[in-house]
Write an enzyme that holds these catalytic residues in place. Structure first.
Site, PDB file in Angstrom:
ATOM      1  N   ASP A   1      49.162   9.178  30.532  1.00 13.30           N
ATOM      2  CA  ASP A   1      48.572  10.371  30.983  1.00 13.30           C
ATOM      3  C   ASP A   1      48.710  11.337  29.641  1.00 13.30           C
ATOM      4  OD1 ASP A   1      47.556  12.482  32.428  1.00 13.30           O
ATOM      5  OD2 ASP A   1      49.639  12.964  32.654  1.00 13.30           O
TER       6      ASP A   1
ATOM      7  N   ASP B   1      53.577  14.256  34.916  1.00 13.36           N
ATOM      8  CA  ASP B   1      53.177  13.443  33.969  1.00 13.36           C
ATOM      9  C   ASP B   1      53.563  11.939  33.997  1.00 13.36           C
ATOM     10  OD1 ASP B   1      55.557  13.905  32.932  1.00 13.36           O
ATOM     11  OD2 ASP B   1      55.244  14.679  31.026  1.00 13.36           O
TER      12      ASP B   1
ATOM     13  N   GLU C   1      44.185   7.691  31.602  1.00 13.27           N
ATOM     14  CA  GLU C   1      43.172   8.620  32.275  1.00 13.27           C
ATOM     15  C   GLU C   1      42.288   9.175  31.138  1.00 13.27           C
ATOM     16  OE1 GLU C   1      43.945  12.632  34.934  1.00 13.27           O
ATOM     17  OE2 GLU C   1      45.618  11.405  34.412  1.00 13.27           O
TER      18      GLU C   1
END
Length: 173
Positions: A8, A141, A69
């Site tokens: 992330d 996160d 992501e």
């Protein structure tokens, strides 16, 4: 057994999560941590910390695939640019190790983990904890990094059942 590193990306704090997935698609928790990048004096040094941190994790945990992501459009253009640069640094770090990288949008991750593309962050955190049988509350996160890894594990399992690559199963070239 395949080990997947989920990322992330962030310019101040990057979440990383590592899972194992067996041939049936069953996932198990391995590790998660934040890479806190605020100790560096300037942005390029933060990106250096990100690259070095991912290199250390790859050496220690030896992932075979990476899921990251995709960048979303932020309200602040400067933030969006920095996020994109952090994402690029993360991709570069793992590609240098010849690891395949698979990219997923936040809505795709939420759909895969929660069942709804517009799910709230707390729902993602809760479902990731349930799916990996974790007794601790994950920070956002970490949950996002593990969620992108789980998403890729699900796509992989479907692809294997259909005799396709993960990219083909997700409709990507």
């Amino acid at each position: 057994m395949t080990r997947i590193l989920g990322i992330d990306p962030g310019s101040q704090r990057t979440g990383v999560g590592i899972i194992d997935v067996d041939a049936t698609g069953r996932v198990s928790y391995v590790h998660h941590q934040p890479l806190v990048l605020l100790g560096a004096d300037d942005f390029p040094q933060r990106m250096k910390l990100l690259v070095l941190g991912l290199a250390d994790l790859c050496r220690e945990y030896e992932p075979q695939e990476v899921a990251i992501e995709r960048v979303f459009m932020a309200r602040n253009p400067d933030s969006a640019l920095k996020l994109g640069q952090a994402r690029g640094a993360a991709i570069s770090a793992v590609v240098l190790r010849d690891l395949p990288v698979h990219e997923y949008a936040a809505s795709e991750i939420k759909l895969a983990v929660v069942g709804r593309g517009g799910a709230e962050k707390q729902q993602v955190q809760h479902m990731v904890g349930l799916m990996l049988n974790l007794k601790i509350k994950l920070q956002a996160d970490a949950a996002d990094a593990l969620a992108v890894a789980i998403t890729h594990a699900h796509v992989r399992a479907t692809a294997n059942r259909l005799g396709l690559s993960a990219r083909q199963a997700w409709g990507r070239k």
